[in-house]
Design a protein around this motif. Structure first.
Motif, short mmCIF file in Angstrom:
data_model
loop_
_atom_site.label_atom_id
_atom_site.label_comp_id
_atom_site.label_asym_id
_atom_site.label_seq_id
_atom_site.Cartn_x
_atom_site.Cartn_y
_atom_site.Cartn_z
N GLY A 10 0.79 -1.23 0.00
CA GLY A 10 0.00 0.00 0.00
C GLY A 10 0.82 1.27 0.00
O GLY A 10 0.25 2.36 -0.03
N GLY A 11 2.15 1.16 0.08
CA GLY A 11 3.00 2.34 0.00
C GLY A 11 3.54 2.84 1.33
O GLY A 11 4.20 3.89 1.37
N THR A 12 3.31 2.11 2.41
CA THR A 12 3.84 2.52 3.71
C THR A 12 5.35 2.32 3.74
O THR A 12 5.87 1.41 3.10
N SER A 13 6.04 3.15 4.48
CA SER A 13 7.49 3.03 4.58
C SER A 13 7.87 1.71 5.24
O SER A 13 7.13 1.19 6.09
N PRO A 14 8.99 1.13 4.84
CA PRO A 14 9.38 -0.19 5.38
C PRO A 14 9.48 -0.23 6.90
O PRO A 14 9.03 -1.19 7.53
N MET A 15 10.06 0.79 7.51
CA MET A 15 10.22 0.79 8.96
C MET A 15 8.87 0.85 9.67
O MET A 15 8.63 0.14 10.65
N ALA A 16 7.96 1.69 9.14
CA ALA A 16 6.63 1.81 9.75
C ALA A 16 5.84 0.51 9.58
O ALA A 16 5.16 0.06 10.50
N ALA A 17 5.93 -0.10 8.41
CA ALA A 17 5.22 -1.36 8.17
C ALA A 17 5.74 -2.45 9.09
O ALA A 17 4.95 -3.25 9.63
N THR A 18 7.04 -2.51 9.28
CA THR A 18 7.63 -3.51 10.18
C THR A 18 7.18 -3.28 11.62
O THR A 18 6.86 -4.22 12.36
N ALA A 19 7.14 -2.01 12.03
CA ALA A 19 6.70 -1.68 13.40
C ALA A 19 5.23 -2.06 13.61
O ALA A 19 4.86 -2.58 14.67
N TRP A 20 4.40 -1.81 12.60
CA TRP A 20 2.98 -2.17 12.71
C TRP A 20 2.82 -3.69 12.78
O TRP A 20 1.93 -4.20 13.48
N GLY A 21 3.65 -4.41 12.06
CA GLY A 21 3.60 -5.87 12.14
C GLY A 21 3.89 -6.36 13.54
O GLY A 21 3.21 -7.27 14.05
N ALA A 22 4.90 -5.76 14.18
CA ALA A 22 5.22 -6.13 15.56
C ALA A 22 4.10 -5.74 16.52
O ALA A 22 3.78 -6.47 17.46
#
Length: 329
Positions: free
Chosen positions: A49-61
């Motif tokens: 969806g275009g989210t930044s990699p660091m933010a997407a990883t943090a949301w996954g956690a």
């Protein structure tokens, strides 16, 4: 083999989560199979969806934290057995993960991930990427060891050691369980988010049987490095994860090995890791190593005639070391 080292370091986060519940909290949590996929699915959908990699990883956690909290509430508030609570959350997460992804597989071939700079530089799967992953994992190990030395961490450890005594000392054991399970599944989901970005896709079945790999990592590491200190045990768990992945990689390189037998191999590794401490194999190896350090060979003892003539050679290191110990005693 370097790729196996990368995977061992990524799954090291998962192993730390398993160590937190099974060894520290003494809670048999089976949520891990579901929360690993949840972290991967959440990160994959956000990345597409275009989210930044660091933010997407943090949301996954973060979603993994919620999954662990759900298991904790089922056990503490609902009074459901730990095994059943983990199984119920795991089953529910299967449908939730399908809802998150919308289909069984989400490819990340065109999405930017945390590994994109390394992949474009041709460093992914090399010692450079392994060094970076080792540095990141070291930060999490330090943070976990620090947390377990705080008041909350000590209360968490006391809950795992003796829940009744901890409750008698005024510790809210239900809260400690929820915190421990949340942190554990947060680490597992973070590992899943990183693994999905490393392999380039998130799959609904990527977490099936993962609890076996986590247990194998913890058992292998603690069997080889048997020490009661938390920071040494945490390092041992990470080392166990790397050893487990290297064993899997070595098995895959055998020409006649069938990849369909991977689950069987994982189960056998866990069985062997459980039996080795019972057979006291590692302690016997350590004892033999120590004995070899202090073996006195026949030529280490000077001849009495040589002593009288003054031609005797000096004692060997083993004899000198033993003599020094006697003098100190």
């Amino acid at each position: 083999m370097v790729a196996a080292l990368d995977l061992g370091l990524i799954f090291g986060l998962m192993a730390l989560g398993v160590y937190l519940t099974f060894r520290i909290l003494d809670f048999a949590d089976l949520t891990i199979d579901g929360s690993f996929t949840t972290g991967a699915a959440t990160a994959a959908v956000l990345l597409v969806g275009g989210t930044s990699p660091m933010a997407a990883t943090a949301w996954g956690a973060a979603v993994g934290l919620l999954a662990g909290l759900a298991t904790g509430l089922l056990n503490t508030w609902g009074k459901i057995h730990p095994l059943l609570a983990g199984i119920l959350t795991q089953i529910a997460l299967y449908s939730i993960n399908l809802r998150i992804m919308g289909r069984a597989n989400v490819p990340l071939l065109r999405a930017d991930t945390v590994f994109t700079p390394l992949r474009e530089a041709g460093l992914l799967g090399t010692f450079a990427s392994a060094g970076i992953l080792a540095g990141v994992l070291a930060l999490f190990v330090i943070a976990l060891v620090w947390f377990l030395s705080t008041d909350v961490g000590l209360a968490l450890r006391a809950t795992g050691d003796n829940e009744g005594m901890a409750r008698a000392q005024g510790i809210n054991t239900d809260l400690m369980k929820c915190i421990g399970l949340s942190l554990s599944n947060g680490l597992v989901a973070l590992s899943g988010a990183l693994f999905a970005q490393y392999q380039g896709s998130a799959d609904i079945g990527m977490g099936i049987g993962l609890i076996v790999a986590g247990l194998a990592s913890v058992i292998i590491g603690t069997a080889i490095i048997n020490n009661g200190r938390v920071w040494i045990t945490a390092i041992a768990v990470v080392a166990g994860s790397i050893i487990y992945r290297l064993i899997i990689q070595a098995a895959l390189s055998i020409p006649w090995f069938n990849p369909n037998d991977m689950k069987l191999l994982s189960a056998l590794i866990v069985v062997v890791a459980l039996l080795l401490p019972r057979w006291d194999v590692f302690n016997q190896i350590r004892a033999r190593t120590r004995e070899k350090q202090f073996v006195v060979e026949p030529w280490d003892t000077p001849d009495p005639e040589e002593l009288d003539s003054g031609d005797a050679r000096p004692p060997s290191r083993g004899v000198a070391r033993k003599a020094g110990r006697r003098n100190n005693a």
